[in-house]
Design a protein around this motif. Structure first.
Motif, PDB file in Angstrom:
ATOM      1  N   THR A 172      -5.162  10.447  12.088  1.00  0.00           N
ATOM      2  CA  THR A 172      -5.235  10.039  10.647  1.00  0.00           C
ATOM      3  C   THR A 172      -6.432  10.926   9.947  1.00  0.00           C
ATOM      4  OG1 THR A 172      -4.680   7.978  11.036  1.00  0.00           O
ATOM      5  CG2 THR A 172      -5.435   8.260   8.909  1.00  0.00           C
ATOM      6  N   GLN A 173      -7.388  11.107  10.700  1.00  0.00           N
ATOM      7  CA  GLN A 173      -8.682  11.672  10.005  1.00  0.00           C
ATOM      8  C   GLN A 173      -8.250  13.097   9.967  1.00  0.00           C
ATOM      9  OE1 GLN A 173     -12.062  10.634  12.321  1.00  0.00           O
ATOM     10  NE2 GLN A 173     -12.377   8.762  11.491  1.00  0.00           N
ATOM     11  N   CYS A 174      -7.582  13.758  10.884  1.00  0.00           N
ATOM     12  CA  CYS A 174      -7.241  15.240  10.726  1.00  0.00           C
ATOM     13  C   CYS A 174      -6.316  15.484   9.733  1.00  0.00           C
ATOM     14  CB  CYS A 174      -6.667  15.759  11.972  1.00  0.00           C
ATOM     15  SG  CYS A 174      -7.725  15.912  13.717  1.00  0.00           S
ATOM     16  N   MET A 175      -5.330  14.449   9.502  1.00  0.00           N
ATOM     17  CA  MET A 175      -4.356  14.819   8.422  1.00  0.00           C
ATOM     18  C   MET A 175      -5.175  14.265   7.060  1.00  0.00           C
ATOM     19  SD  MET A 175      -1.360  15.247   9.187  1.00  0.00           S
ATOM     20  CE  MET A 175       0.005  14.453   8.272  1.00  0.00           C
ATOM     21  N   ASP A 176      -5.959  13.568   6.932  1.00  0.00           N
ATOM     22  CA  ASP A 176      -6.843  13.592   5.824  1.00  0.00           C
ATOM     23  C   ASP A 176      -7.653  14.737   5.521  1.00  0.00           C
ATOM     24  OD1 ASP A 176      -6.244  10.815   5.451  1.00  0.00           O
ATOM     25  OD2 ASP A 176      -7.743   9.877   6.188  1.00  0.00           O
ATOM     26  N   PHE A 177      -8.249  15.568   6.581  1.00  0.00           N
ATOM     27  CA  PHE A 177      -8.907  16.693   6.243  1.00  0.00           C
ATOM     28  C   PHE A 177      -8.076  17.555   5.803  1.00  0.00           C
ATOM     29  CE2 PHE A 177     -10.012  20.802   8.198  1.00  0.00           C
ATOM     30  CZ  PHE A 177     -11.380  21.217   7.722  1.00  0.00           C
ATOM     31  N   PHE A 178      -6.575  17.858   6.465  1.00  0.00           N
ATOM     32  CA  PHE A 178      -5.747  18.909   6.336  1.00  0.00           C
ATOM     33  C   PHE A 178      -5.172  18.635   4.659  1.00  0.00           C
ATOM     34  CE2 PHE A 178      -5.199  19.496  10.858  1.00  0.00           C
ATOM     35  CZ  PHE A 178      -5.735  20.708  10.621  1.00  0.00           C
ATOM     36  N   ARG A 179      -5.204  17.371   4.410  1.00  0.00           N
ATOM     37  CA  ARG A 179      -4.791  16.976   2.834  1.00  0.00           C
ATOM     38  C   ARG A 179      -5.553  17.481   1.887  1.00  0.00           C
ATOM     39  NH1 ARG A 179      -3.201  12.382   4.472  1.00  0.00           N
ATOM     40  NH2 ARG A 179      -1.080  12.788   4.526  1.00  0.00           N
TER      41      ARG A 179
ATOM     42  N   MET B 170       0.988  -1.227   0.094  1.00  0.00           N
ATOM     43  CA  MET B 170      -0.034   0.055   0.097  1.00  0.00           C
ATOM     44  C   MET B 170       0.921   1.201  -0.075  1.00  0.00           C
ATOM     45  SD  MET B 170      -3.426   0.799   2.433  1.00  0.00           S
ATOM     46  CE  MET B 170      -2.466   0.583   4.123  1.00  0.00           C
ATOM     47  N   SER B 171       0.775   2.161  -0.953  1.00  0.00           N
ATOM     48  CA  SER B 171       1.544   3.334  -1.097  1.00  0.00           C
ATOM     49  C   SER B 171       1.387   4.198   0.112  1.00  0.00           C
ATOM     50  CB  SER B 171       1.176   4.141  -2.434  1.00  0.00           C
ATOM     51  OG  SER B 171      -0.117   4.355  -2.473  1.00  0.00           O
ATOM     52  N   GLU B 172       2.247   4.926   0.455  1.00  0.00           N
ATOM     53  CA  GLU B 172       2.258   5.766   1.552  1.00  0.00           C
ATOM     54  C   GLU B 172       1.718   7.231   1.434  1.00  0.00           C
ATOM     55  OE1 GLU B 172       6.054   6.229   3.364  1.00  0.00           O
ATOM     56  OE2 GLU B 172       6.218   4.070   3.881  1.00  0.00           O
ATOM     57  N   PRO B 173       0.843   7.884   2.048  1.00  0.00           N
ATOM     58  CA  PRO B 173       0.331   9.226   1.528  1.00  0.00           C
ATOM     59  C   PRO B 173       1.461  10.194   1.457  1.00  0.00           C
ATOM     60  CG  PRO B 173      -0.294   8.882   3.728  1.00  0.00           C
ATOM     61  CD  PRO B 173       0.331   7.668   3.192  1.00  0.00           C
ATOM     62  N   LYS B 174       1.243  11.428   0.575  1.00  0.00           N
ATOM     63  CA  LYS B 174       2.153  12.258   0.343  1.00  0.00           C
ATOM     64  C   LYS B 174       2.454  12.987   1.699  1.00  0.00           C
ATOM     65  CE  LYS B 174       3.187  16.072  -2.616  1.00  0.00           C
ATOM     66  NZ  LYS B 174       2.935  17.123  -3.797  1.00  0.00           N
ATOM     67  N   PRO B 175       3.438  13.307   2.187  1.00  0.00           N
ATOM     68  CA  PRO B 175       3.870  13.980   3.338  1.00  0.00           C
ATOM     69  C   PRO B 175       3.087  15.479   3.239  1.00  0.00           C
ATOM     70  CG  PRO B 175       5.790  12.927   2.820  1.00  0.00           C
ATOM     71  CD  PRO B 175       4.845  12.887   1.442  1.00  0.00           C
ATOM     72  N   LEU B 176       2.521  16.052   4.592  1.00  0.00           N
ATOM     73  CA  LEU B 176       2.163  17.503   4.483  1.00  0.00           C
ATOM     74  C   LEU B 176       3.212  18.328   5.431  1.00  0.00           C
ATOM     75  CD1 LEU B 176      -1.457  16.851   5.530  1.00  0.00           C
ATOM     76  CD2 LEU B 176      -0.890  17.583   3.297  1.00  0.00           C
ATOM     77  N   PRO B 177       2.944  19.596   4.971  1.00  0.00           N
ATOM     78  CA  PRO B 177       3.877  20.447   5.975  1.00  0.00           C
ATOM     79  C   PRO B 177       3.851  20.254   7.475  1.00  0.00           C
ATOM     80  CG  PRO B 177       2.855  21.533   4.163  1.00  0.00           C
ATOM     81  CD  PRO B 177       2.219  20.105   4.128  1.00  0.00           C
TER      82      PRO B 177
END
Length: 286
Positions: free
Chosen positions: A274-281, A1-8
């Motif tokens: 994870t949900q916060c990161m998805d939202f910020f993404r 499974m590919s890793e999501p792109k890093p956020l700032p």
């Protein structure tokens, strides 16, 4: 499974802060019970339920939330640092070792390094929390403890127990993130957001439980060092002292409330983060 792109970094920090505060609001009473059991060298508490009942009966229900100001103030920078440092160190190690994706050994190394980073942030807050949670505490609140420590030991006194905190956080984070990586690799790819949440909750809970099994002896002596006892100074000798005087079981005092908190708590942390990161993404990529 590919890793999501890093956020700032700012998004990682905010997600970790929200996750940490969410977890502490739900699980804090178990932390009070855990600390009481760890400081109990006379076996006054006969198990977790007995400890919980005694605190409520003798000191009132509100005692289960005494000292929560320090953890609330601590949780935002603590959990934010945990997850942000884990992500940043992960990027560093992948680049340093020239690997495109996270491996099991790198997940453990990254978690351990994130734990060490986190320790420097949390020590003063942990020290104040322990002093307030102690049954014999005479302090009225966070500011009272702060003034006393600085007056007695100076500003550096706020870092009493740093070495034991390093042990506790390095071991827990290495186990937590290492197991999350391993368990995620065994899970099927989620088909929807509900399955993704369940997988995160499962991975985080298993990781939190494993980390707790590994680091409880370090946590026991950390609590005693920070409570102010001159009997305990350095971590490894203190573990030997507790083992010699009270037996192996004493090194796992407070384990049940700790694992009840950090098992499900680890799941809550991972899900909210994870949900916060998805939202910020979605915002970042909009």
């Amino acid at each position: 499974m590919s890793e999501p792109k890093p956020l700032p970094f700012i998004y990682q920090f905010a997600s970790g802060a929200i996750a940490g505060v969410s977890e502490i609001l739900v699980m804090y009473p178990l932390d009070v019970v855990k600390t009481r059991q760890q400081l109990d060298s006379t076996n006054a508490y006969n198990g977790t339920i007995n400890c919980l009942k005694k605190i409520v009966k003798e000191e009132g229900f509100s005692r289960l939330y005494k000292g929560i100001t320090a953890p609330i103030l601590m949780e935002a920078p603590k959990r934010a640092t945990k997850f942000a440092a884990n992500d940043e160190w992960g990027k560093f190690y992948k680049g340093f070792f020239g690997v495109p994706q996270m491996t099991q050994s790198l997940a453990v190394l990254t978690g351990a390094t994130a734990g060490a980073t986190e320790s420097f942030v949390v020590v003063p807050f942990e020290l104040i929390k322990i002093r307030l949670q102690d049954k014999n505490s005479k302090f009225n609140g966070m500011s009272d403890v702060l003034k006393h420590i600085i007056k007695q030991d100076g500003v550096l006194g706020l870092y009493k127990g740093l070495e034991s905190t390093l042990w506790r956080h390095i071991v827990w984070n290495a186990g937590y993130f290492g197991v999350i990586h391993q368990v995620r690799g065994l899970m099927p790819k989620p088909k929807n957001s509900t399955e993704k949440t369940l997988i995160d909750l499962t991975c985080g809970s298993i990781g939190g439980t494993f980390g707790t099994i590994l680091n409880t002896p370090f946590d026991v002596v950390k609590s005693r060092i920070q409570a102010g006892s001159t009997k305990y100074v350095w971590t490894v000798p203190s573990i030997g002292t507790v083992f010699k005087e009270e037996g192996f079981g004493a090194l796992y005092k407070g384990f049940l409330p700790k694992v009840l908190r950090l098992g499900p708590g680890g799941g809550i942390l991972l899900v909210v983060f994870t949900q916060c990161m998805d939202f910020f993404r979605t915002i970042h990529n909009a």
